[in-house]
Design an enzyme around this catalytic site. Structure first.
Site, PDB file in Angstrom:
ATOM      1  N   ARG A 167       0.847  -1.199   0.000  1.00  0.00           N
ATOM      2  CA  ARG A 167       0.000   0.000   0.000  1.00  0.00           C
ATOM      3  C   ARG A 167       0.877   1.242   0.000  1.00  0.00           C
ATOM      4  NH1 ARG A 167      -2.788  -4.167   2.620  1.00  0.00           N
ATOM      5  NH2 ARG A 167      -4.589  -4.704   1.339  1.00  0.00           N
ATOM      6  N   ASP A 196       0.440  -7.266  -2.924  1.00  0.00           N
ATOM      7  CA  ASP A 196      -0.967  -7.026  -2.616  1.00  0.00           C
ATOM      8  C   ASP A 196      -1.610  -6.358  -3.820  1.00  0.00           C
ATOM      9  OD1 ASP A 196      -3.457  -6.498  -1.119  1.00  0.00           O
ATOM     10  OD2 ASP A 196      -2.230  -7.006   0.611  1.00  0.00           O
ATOM     11  N   HIS A 269      -6.103 -10.700  -2.947  1.00  0.00           N
ATOM     12  CA  HIS A 269      -5.187  -9.548  -2.932  1.00  0.00           C
ATOM     13  C   HIS A 269      -4.168  -9.653  -4.068  1.00  0.00           C
ATOM     14  CE1 HIS A 269      -6.749  -7.589   0.625  1.00  0.00           C
ATOM     15  NE2 HIS A 269      -6.762  -8.746   1.274  1.00  0.00           N
ATOM     16  N   ASP A 332      -5.814 -14.597   3.143  1.00  0.00           N
ATOM     17  CA  ASP A 332      -6.924 -13.857   3.742  1.00  0.00           C
ATOM     18  C   ASP A 332      -7.778 -13.176   2.677  1.00  0.00           C
ATOM     19  OD1 ASP A 332      -4.734 -12.144   3.156  1.00  0.00           O
ATOM     20  OD2 ASP A 332      -5.665 -10.550   4.313  1.00  0.00           O
ATOM     21  N   GLU A 333      -8.983 -12.856   3.099  1.00  0.00           N
ATOM     22  CA  GLU A 333      -9.881 -11.959   2.363  1.00  0.00           C
ATOM     23  C   GLU A 333      -9.939 -12.278   0.870  1.00  0.00           C
ATOM     24  OE1 GLU A 333      -9.556  -8.049   5.206  1.00  0.00           O
ATOM     25  OE2 GLU A 333      -8.088  -8.201   3.610  1.00  0.00           O
TER      26      GLU A 333
HETATM   27  C1  ACM Z   1      -5.430  -8.942   7.325  1.00  0.00           C
HETATM   28  O1  ACM Z   1      -5.416  -8.008   8.126  1.00  0.00           O
HETATM   29  N1  ACM Z   1      -6.220  -8.898   6.259  1.00  0.00           N
HETATM   30  C2  ACM Z   1      -4.602 -10.126   7.492  1.00  0.00           C
END
Ligand code: ACM
Ligand code: ZN
Length: 763
Positions: A167, A196, A269, A332-333
């Site tokens: 980021r 990411d 991501h 994740d996510e």
């Molecule tokens: C996270 O904070 N998405 C691992």
């Protein structure tokens, strides 16, 4: 072993760091101590005095890196270095794994005649020296150390800091500077989040477009992602580390007993990678590296063999750069939206006899785990790798809460605790309005410090699988090294003490004493450490007679708090705060902490709005959830409005549920205005109600609707103030219909919306 010339060269930065460090050592020796607090420390009353005649006696097998670091530091303080005295030195270093049984442990003994450091291993010797560095004291040109005996070893084997460089990108110099400090505080792992949606940050020679395309985004969002409409800076942003730079950073960290674990995110991501290699996504693109923050539906296609070839080729270049046993593969996510409609993904589900897309995620992670295992490595992944079944040897990094870590430990998998509620360094550490922009949550220093990684749900046997803790610095709002440092320091020092110090030896007030000594050193090291930890915190409670009571406190010993109630700046001539007091009128209260005549930190301020509902009984049909006031209703009638920092403790959040609140004013009385505040941040899943109504009643049974509203235009706080025809009422009923499921095309479509409200206003 690295040759001395190279080491000296590499350590120029460290030397500068140490030179700077010395400036502050003279200042306030009274509170001098060690962070993290050692296992056992006893002061003896002796004093060891350094002179040019003191030599370092180096035991067999001690790394020269240790000596170089120490002497560089020492020279910058004393003006001379200590000679190598082999077995005759007054400062003796040796390794003895029998005398010191715990890995990374050491014994340090300081008498008037000798300083001895015995390490269990190289790391133990290194940490003994780090402790000694923190004990050196210079006065009248002489270097002394107070006599003591220390026995020390870490509580947890894994003590980590994570840094997101996607980021926002941080140059190698900044990373090295932070690694120096991690080493000083005995943190032994640096988790480098290299890929990411917003940028790919590591050179992969086989895929040059990762450098020319994926490492850059077209522009970056300005302000917070919850602001609407989103605004952008129009500036291309990016960068990446060459493999040579990565090697240099890894070597630098290794010398300081820090393992670097790289993270190559998958299957989510992935937008930055897809922007260069669109064939790896389910739809084939085109894709662009994200220019704002969030979770994106376009992820690696799990049905496409090319995805696995690509990721394996990437890892083939990553592995030689990082000797760590563990490789982090994210996990994740990862929304399943695209997988659900992708023919290749659906075919994979069929071919592999998988139940659904969650099992497809598990297939993805399991397949990558096998690949990494075949190369002699183990995987770490975020909580979500538990979805659809955990890969056999995986370590879980528990971030959404502690549940993932607990579940992993119960399955006899290793886990590392990084719960966002306690140890996310991108979250706010202060709720003062002047605090720089941060992620959203609230993790003040005290909350980080008091985090306990071994929860009561775990038996002693299961607890052994909790390998340690880590603090995570996501960089959406860390747009500069200064802002990153403001977020990381001093909270990372609290993390160091969670990871190292035994539970029984932890004390926040004692930590603060040592931190107040340490803080000026951080400043002299040019670390933009936050210094807000002794500022006023408050608590607004209900008094015994249902009034609003304000308590103010500061952690600074012997501090005086002065306050005003008329909006003027508090000073030594203002009212002195002695104990909690009742707020009797609407207006602004300001307060400040003083140590003697010196103001410490910023001025506290809080606005109070008192009306007929204050302290009255509120009945809720549905309970608020999460961190938004479950089990308490006073906050709805406490005269304090929730701010734009939605984690300020004032907001009531209903996840998918409606608001239905009844205020009982105690007796029938005239009412002419009703109100409520509603927080609307679609980018935070916080949606306005589809319908808001106010009703009044004299008996609590028969209600008359007096107001309704269906549109709420303001992004942020919508202050609803309904001037109604004057009426007699005892009961006020407020209903808000939750948006329900977030509609398609919106952020996190398909999830339950939060209805966020605060303060029921009755005039
Ligand atoms: C996270 O904070 N998405 C691992
Ligand atoms: Zn697909």
């Amino acid at each position: 072993m690295i040759n001395t010339c190279t080491t000296v060269f590499k350590n120029i930065c460290y030397t500068l760091f140490l030179c700077l460090l010395m400036g502050g050592v003279h200042a306030q020796v009274k509170e001098q101590g060690i962070i993290p607090q050692p296992y056992r420390i006893q002061k003896t009353g002796d004093v060891f005095r350094f002179s040019p005649n003191v030599a370092i006696g180096v035991g067999d097998g001690i790394s020269t890196d240790n000596l170089i670091f120490f002497n560089q530091y020492f020279r910058s303080l004393a003006g001379y270095t200590l000679k190598n005295g082999k077995n005759t030195g007054a400062l003796q270093l040796r390794i003895d794994s029998v005398a010191v049984t715990q890995a990374e442990g050491y014994k340090l003994s300081v008498t008037s005649k000798q300083i001895s450091i015995i390490g269990h291993d190289q790391a133990g010797v290194f940490y003994g020296l780090q402790s000694l560095l923190q004990l050196l004291h210079k006065s009248n040109g002489k270097i002394t150390v107070q006599g003591c005996t220390i026995e020390d070893h870490p509580r947890f084997a894994y003590r980590g800091m994570h840094l997101d460089v996607s980021r926002h990108f941080f140059k190698v110099d900044a990373i090295k500077k932070w690694i120096d400090l991690l080493a000083l505080y005995k943190i032994n792992t640096f988790h480098w989040h290299l890929t990411d949606d917003q940028g790919w940050r590591i050179e992969i020679k086989k895929y040059p477009l990762l450098q020319s395309i994926s490492a850059y985004r077209d522009e970056t969002i300005i302000g917070h992602k919850k602001d609407s409409p989103h605004r952008f800076d129009g500036k291309r942003y990016g960068g990446y580390y060459t493999q040579e730079e990565v090697k240099a950073v890894v070597a630098y960290a290794t010398q300081r007993h820090i393992t670097i674990i790289p993270e190559i995110e998958m299957p989510g991501h992935a937008l930055a990678a897809l922007s260069a290699y669109p064939e790896l996504g389910c739809t084939g693109g085109p894709y662009k590296a994200a220019t704002y923050w969030g979770i994106f539906d376009d992820v690696y296609c799990a049905g496409n063999e090319q995805t696995f070839t690509f990721l394996q080729n990437v890892l083939d270049e990553v592995l030689p750069l990082f000797p760590s046993r563990y490789i982090h593969i994210g996990g994740d996510e990862c929304p399943k939206t695209k997988w659900k409609t992708c023919p290749k993904c659906q075919q994979r589900i069929k071919d592999e006899h998988l139940k659904d897309e969650h099992e497809l995620q598990s297939y993805f992670i399991g397949r990558m785990e096998k690949y990494l295992n075949s190369k002699g490595r183990q995987i770490i992944g975020w909580d979500e790798i538990l979805e659809g079944g955990l890969a056999p040897g995986a370590t879980v990094m528990s971030w959404t809460g502690e549940e993932g870590g607990i579940a992993a430990a119960k399955l006899h998998h290793n886990a590392i605790m990084t719960p966002e509620k306690y140890v996310y360094l991108d979250y706010y550490q202060s709720l003062y309005p002047s605090e720089p922009l941060a992620g959203g949550g609230y993790t003040p220093l005290s909350k980080v410090y008091n985090y306990e990684p071994i929860t009561k749900e775990l038996s002693d046997d299961e607890a052994k699988y909790i390998k340690g803790v880590q603090a995570n610095a996501w960089s959406e709002y860390l747009a500069s090294t200064a802002q990153a440092e403001h977020q990381i320091f001093p909270r990372i020092l609290a993390l160091s003490e969670i990871g190292w110090t035994t539970k029984g030896n932890k004390s926040y007030s004692n930590f603060l004493k040592r931190l107040r000594y340490e803080h000026p050193l951080l400043k002299q090291l040019n670390i933009n450490a936050a210094d807000t930890f002794d500022e006023i915190t408050d608590s607004v409670t209900e008094s015994a007679d249902y009034q609003v009571q304000l308590a103010l406190s500061s952690t600074l010993p012997n501090a005086q708090i002065y306050y005003t109630t008329n909006g003027t700046t508090p000073g030594l001539k203002s009212k002195k705060y002695n104990k909690p007091f009742i707020v009797t009128t609407s207006g602004q209260i300001k307060a400040a902490v003083f140590s003697g005549a010196k103001q410490i930190g910023r001025v506290y301020q809080k606005d109070f709005y008192l009306d007929k509902a204050i302290g009255k009984t509120v009945t809720l049909t549905n309970q608020p959830q999460g961190g938004y006031n479950p089990g308490n209703t006073f906050g709805l009638v406490n005269g304090v409005f929730g701010s734009k920092l939605y984690n300020d403790g004032q907001w009531y959040g209903f996840n998918g549920d409606d608001l239905e609140a009844v205020v009982d004013l105690g007796k029938v009385q005239p009412v002419s205005q009703l109100g409520i505040n509603i927080l609307k941040y679609h980018w935070q899943k916080m949606w306005e109600p589809t319908l808001l109504t106010f009703e009044t009643s004299t008996d609590g049974k028969n209600y008359t609707e007096v107001y309704r509203q269906t549109t709420f235009n303001d992004n942020g706080i919508n202050a609803v103030r309904a001037n109604i025809k004057a009426t007699q009422a005892r009961y006020i009923r407020v209903k808000g219909t939750n948006k329900g499921i977030i509609p398609p095309g919106e952020y996190i479509a398909g999830a339950k919306a939060w209805l966020m409200v605060d303060e029921l206003i009755v005039k």
